[in-house]
Design a protein around this motif. Structure first.
Motif, PDB file in Angstrom:
ATOM      1  N   LEU A   1      -4.823  18.532 -20.433  1.00 36.39           N
ATOM      2  CA  LEU A   1      -4.545  17.111 -20.588  1.00 36.39           C
ATOM      3  C   LEU A   1      -3.407  16.688 -19.665  1.00 36.39           C
ATOM      4  O   LEU A   1      -2.676  17.524 -19.130  1.00 36.39           O
ATOM      5  N   SER A   2      -3.240  15.417 -19.495  1.00 40.19           N
ATOM      6  CA  SER A   2      -2.154  14.893 -18.665  1.00 40.19           C
ATOM      7  C   SER A   2      -0.849  14.896 -19.452  1.00 40.19           C
ATOM      8  O   SER A   2      -0.863  14.891 -20.692  1.00 40.19           O
ATOM      9  N   PRO A   3       0.296  14.888 -18.771  1.00 34.12           N
ATOM     10  CA  PRO A   3       1.570  14.780 -19.483  1.00 34.12           C
ATOM     11  C   PRO A   3       1.617  13.551 -20.389  1.00 34.12           C
ATOM     12  O   PRO A   3       2.159  13.624 -21.500  1.00 34.12           O
ATOM     13  N   ALA A   4       1.044  12.428 -19.938  1.00 35.28           N
ATOM     14  CA  ALA A   4       1.053  11.210 -20.752  1.00 35.28           C
ATOM     15  C   ALA A   4       0.361  11.438 -22.089  1.00 35.28           C
ATOM     16  O   ALA A   4       0.823  10.941 -23.131  1.00 35.28           O
ATOM     17  N   GLU A   5      -0.715  12.208 -22.083  1.00 35.90           N
ATOM     18  CA  GLU A   5      -1.419  12.483 -23.339  1.00 35.90           C
ATOM     19  C   GLU A   5      -0.578  13.373 -24.249  1.00 35.90           C
ATOM     20  O   GLU A   5      -0.615  13.236 -25.474  1.00 35.90           O
ATOM     21  N   GLY A   6       0.201  14.253 -23.641  1.00 32.40           N
ATOM     22  CA  GLY A   6       1.114  15.063 -24.441  1.00 32.40           C
ATOM     23  C   GLY A   6       2.188  14.214 -25.087  1.00 32.40           C
ATOM     24  O   GLY A   6       2.526  14.403 -26.261  1.00 32.40           O
ATOM     25  N   TYR A   7       2.731  13.254 -24.336  1.00 33.61           N
ATOM     26  CA  TYR A   7       3.749  12.367 -24.889  1.00 33.61           C
ATOM     27  C   TYR A   7       3.176  11.502 -26.006  1.00 33.61           C
ATOM     28  O   TYR A   7       3.848  11.247 -27.017  1.00 33.61           O
ATOM     29  N   GLU A   8       1.943  11.050 -25.838  1.00 39.21           N
ATOM     30  CA  GLU A   8       1.324  10.219 -26.867  1.00 39.21           C
ATOM     31  C   GLU A   8       1.119  11.000 -28.162  1.00 39.21           C
ATOM     32  O   GLU A   8       1.360  10.484 -29.258  1.00 39.21           O
ATOM     33  N   GLU A   9       0.681  12.249 -28.031  1.00 36.01           N
ATOM     34  CA  GLU A   9       0.526  13.073 -29.227  1.00 36.01           C
ATOM     35  C   GLU A   9       1.882  13.375 -29.851  1.00 36.01           C
ATOM     36  O   GLU A   9       2.037  13.393 -31.075  1.00 36.01           O
ATOM     37  N   GLY A  10       2.902  13.592 -29.000  1.00 40.17           N
ATOM     38  CA  GLY A  10       4.251  13.804 -29.513  1.00 40.17           C
ATOM     39  C   GLY A  10       4.766  12.598 -30.272  1.00 40.17           C
ATOM     40  O   GLY A  10       5.475  12.734 -31.275  1.00 40.17           O
ATOM     41  N   ALA A  11       4.421  11.391 -29.819  1.00 41.31           N
ATOM     42  CA  ALA A  11       4.837  10.171 -30.509  1.00 41.31           C
ATOM     43  C   ALA A  11       4.188  10.082 -31.880  1.00 41.31           C
ATOM     44  O   ALA A  11       4.836   9.678 -32.867  1.00 41.31           O
ATOM     45  N   ARG A  12       2.916  10.449 -31.968  1.00 38.35           N
ATOM     46  CA  ARG A  12       2.251  10.450 -33.278  1.00 38.35           C
ATOM     47  C   ARG A  12       2.949  11.427 -34.225  1.00 38.35           C
ATOM     48  O   ARG A  12       3.132  11.144 -35.424  1.00 38.35           O
ATOM     49  N   ARG A  13       3.344  12.576 -33.694  1.00 35.38           N
ATOM     50  CA  ARG A  13       4.033  13.553 -34.523  1.00 35.38           C
ATOM     51  C   ARG A  13       5.417  13.031 -34.940  1.00 35.38           C
ATOM     52  O   ARG A  13       5.891  13.320 -36.035  1.00 35.38           O
ATOM     53  N   PHE A  14       6.064  12.258 -34.062  1.00 35.71           N
ATOM     54  CA  PHE A  14       7.366  11.685 -34.410  1.00 35.71           C
ATOM     55  C   PHE A  14       7.272  10.814 -35.654  1.00 35.71           C
ATOM     56  O   PHE A  14       8.119  10.911 -36.560  1.00 35.71           O
ATOM     57  N   PHE A  15       6.267   9.974 -35.740  1.00 41.83           N
ATOM     58  CA  PHE A  15       6.155   9.103 -36.908  1.00 41.83           C
ATOM     59  C   PHE A  15       5.898   9.923 -38.173  1.00 41.83           C
ATOM     60  O   PHE A  15       6.365   9.560 -39.256  1.00 41.83           O
ATOM     61  N   GLU A  16       5.178  11.029 -38.037  1.00 37.68           N
ATOM     62  CA  GLU A  16       5.014  11.921 -39.181  1.00 37.68           C
ATOM     63  C   GLU A  16       6.354  12.526 -39.574  1.00 37.68           C
ATOM     64  O   GLU A  16       6.686  12.640 -40.764  1.00 37.68           O
ATOM     65  N   LEU A  17       7.145  12.926 -38.572  1.00 38.86           N
ATOM     66  CA  LEU A  17       8.470  13.489 -38.836  1.00 38.86           C
ATOM     67  C   LEU A  17       9.337  12.504 -39.613  1.00 38.86           C
ATOM     68  O   LEU A  17      10.056  12.899 -40.540  1.00 38.86           O
ATOM     69  N   VAL A  18       9.285  11.238 -39.248  1.00 36.65           N
ATOM     70  CA  VAL A  18      10.063  10.228 -39.971  1.00 36.65           C
ATOM     71  C   VAL A  18       9.667  10.218 -41.441  1.00 36.65           C
ATOM     72  O   VAL A  18      10.524  10.216 -42.334  1.00 36.65           O
ATOM     73  N   GLY A  19       8.378  10.239 -41.711  1.00 37.58           N
ATOM     74  CA  GLY A  19       7.918  10.249 -43.091  1.00 37.58           C
ATOM     75  C   GLY A  19       8.318  11.511 -43.835  1.00 37.58           C
ATOM     76  O   GLY A  19       8.770  11.457 -44.987  1.00 37.58           O
ATOM     77  N   TRP A  20       8.149  12.672 -43.191  1.00 37.36           N
ATOM     78  CA  TRP A  20       8.546  13.931 -43.825  1.00 37.36           C
ATOM     79  C   TRP A  20      10.040  13.912 -44.170  1.00 37.36           C
ATOM     80  O   TRP A  20      10.444  14.355 -45.245  1.00 37.36           O
ATOM     81  N   SER A  21      10.838  13.416 -43.249  1.00 40.21           N
ATOM     82  CA  SER A  21      12.289  13.406 -43.450  1.00 40.21           C
ATOM     83  C   SER A  21      12.673  12.505 -44.607  1.00 40.21           C
ATOM     84  O   SER A  21      13.541  12.856 -45.420  1.00 40.21           O
ATOM     85  N   GLU A  22      12.049  11.349 -44.687  1.00 43.34           N
ATOM     86  CA  GLU A  22      12.336  10.454 -45.808  1.00 43.34           C
ATOM     87  C   GLU A  22      11.950  11.093 -47.136  1.00 43.34           C
ATOM     88  O   GLU A  22      12.704  11.005 -48.122  1.00 43.34           O
ATOM     89  N   GLU A  23      10.820  11.733 -47.184  1.00 44.16           N
ATOM     90  CA  GLU A  23      10.379  12.395 -48.415  1.00 44.16           C
ATOM     91  C   GLU A  23      11.328  13.522 -48.803  1.00 44.16           C
ATOM     92  O   GLU A  23      11.522  13.801 -49.995  1.00 44.16           O
ATOM     93  N   ALA A  24      11.924  14.186 -47.821  1.00 43.22           N
ATOM     94  CA  ALA A  24      12.832  15.301 -48.095  1.00 43.22           C
ATOM     95  C   ALA A  24      14.221  14.835 -48.518  1.00 43.22           C
ATOM     96  O   ALA A  24      15.011  15.635 -49.002  1.00 43.22           O
ATOM     97  N   GLY A  25      14.532  13.563 -48.329  1.00 45.96           N
ATOM     98  CA  GLY A  25      15.852  13.054 -48.701  1.00 45.96           C
ATOM     99  C   GLY A  25      16.847  13.029 -47.570  1.00 45.96           C
ATOM    100  O   GLY A  25      18.055  12.917 -47.809  1.00 45.96           O
ATOM    101  N   VAL A  26      16.389  13.119 -46.332  1.00 49.13           N
ATOM    102  CA  VAL A  26      17.276  13.038 -45.182  1.00 49.13           C
ATOM    103  C   VAL A  26      17.779  11.607 -45.044  1.00 49.13           C
ATOM    104  O   VAL A  26      17.009  10.650 -45.138  1.00 49.13           O
ATOM    105  N   ASP A  27      19.075  11.451 -44.818  1.00 48.19           N
ATOM    106  CA  ASP A  27      19.664  10.118 -44.644  1.00 48.19           C
ATOM    107  C   ASP A  27      19.690   9.681 -43.185  1.00 48.19           C
ATOM    108  O   ASP A  27      19.561   8.495 -42.880  1.00 48.19           O
ATOM    109  N   THR A  28      19.929  10.640 -42.276  1.00 48.35           N
ATOM    110  CA  THR A  28      20.016  10.332 -40.852  1.00 48.35           C
ATOM    111  C   THR A  28      19.153  11.310 -40.085  1.00 48.35           C
ATOM    112  O   THR A  28      19.266  12.527 -40.260  1.00 48.35           O
TER     113      THR A  28
END
Length: 258
Positions: A51-78
């Motif tokens: 895949l192209s680097p751009a496609e890697g960044y796009e998939e990484g962005a999708r994972r970032f939004f999942e990370l935000v949700g996981w962190s909130e569920e875990a009780g992370v403040d920052t």
């Protein structure tokens, strides 16, 4: 400091099944208050799949939004994520343009949701004016949000952050900098002028894709941070991998040099 060496590092996320016998993530009481993540391995993940680097960044962005949700569920403040270093700004323009476009879309999406406080870490003047404006809008629009704080490090360099803090301190104090009474407080005075001023230092720093170095990330703030290194490239990082990192952190005895 711990490293996760997984034989499934190159498998797609869907191929790695949770271990039924493994405990779930620790409660909020055992989770880091401030979690920092170096989102490494987007290009390598893409290259391994043709895949192209751009496609890697796009998939990484999708994972970032999942990370935000996981962190909130875990009780992370920052939550702090390192998306682009100052050195990365020297990448080929055709590749950099795709990455900056993805970052812009991510920040605009965070603005639209509105319930998390957004802060940019890095020298804004090094960014394209359009992205700098988006970050300024994000900070202004979410400053009163009640949710988790999300720091996005773009064009970030740890030495530059410390240099900027010292420069601000000298500018603020002027000729008073030589006063003996002030010298005792220099550490606190510098801390108050970092990009992360007003926030706790990171409790846990996760770096993905097998790299085991800091690369200048949060140099001042990470003096007592715990580290967790994962072989999984960022776009393939799953909730299971996140849970393993937090479980590792929860088992540690933090002594803060004592």
């Amino acid at each position: 400091m711990e490293s996760s060496r997984s034989p499934a590092a190159d498998e797609p996320a869907s191929a790695r099944k949770p271990d039924a016998g493994r405990q779930q993530i620790p409660s909020a009481g055992g989770a880091p208050t401030h979690l920092a993540v170096v989102l490494d391995g987007n290009r390598r993940w893409a290259a391994a799949r043709g895949l192209s680097p751009a496609e890697g960044y796009e998939e990484g962005a999708r994972r970032f939004f999942e990370l935000v949700g996981w962190s909130e569920e875990a009780g992370v403040d920052t939550l702090t994520v390192w998306a682009l270093s100052a050195d990365n700004l020297r990448r080929p323009q055709n590749e950099l343009a795709g990455l900056l476009a993805v970052i812009t879309e991510v920040v605009e999406s965070l603005i639209a949701h509105g319930h998390r406080r957004i802060r940019h870490l890095g020298r804004g003047e090094t960014l394209p004016s359009s992205l700098r404006t988006v970050f300024e809008q994000a900070v202004a629009a979410t400053s009163a949000a009640a949710g988790m704080t999300v720091n996005i490090a773009v064009g970030y360099d740890g030495r530059a952050e410390i240099a900027d803090a010292v420069h601000a301190l000298v500018s603020d104090l002027g000729c008073q900098t030589a006063a003996p009474a002030l010298r005792r407080d220099w550490e606190q005075l510098i801390t108050e002028r970092l990009y992360t001023c007003g926030q706790p230092d990171p409790d846990l720093i996760i770096r993905t894709s097998g790299e085991q170095r800091l690369s200048g990330f949060l140099l001042w703030q990470s003096v007592w941070s715990e580290y967790y290194f994962s072989d999984i490239p960022w776009p393939a990082f799953t909730r299971q991998d996140f849970d393993l990192a937090l479980e590792s952190y929860a088992r540690r005895q933090r002594r803060f040099g004592q």
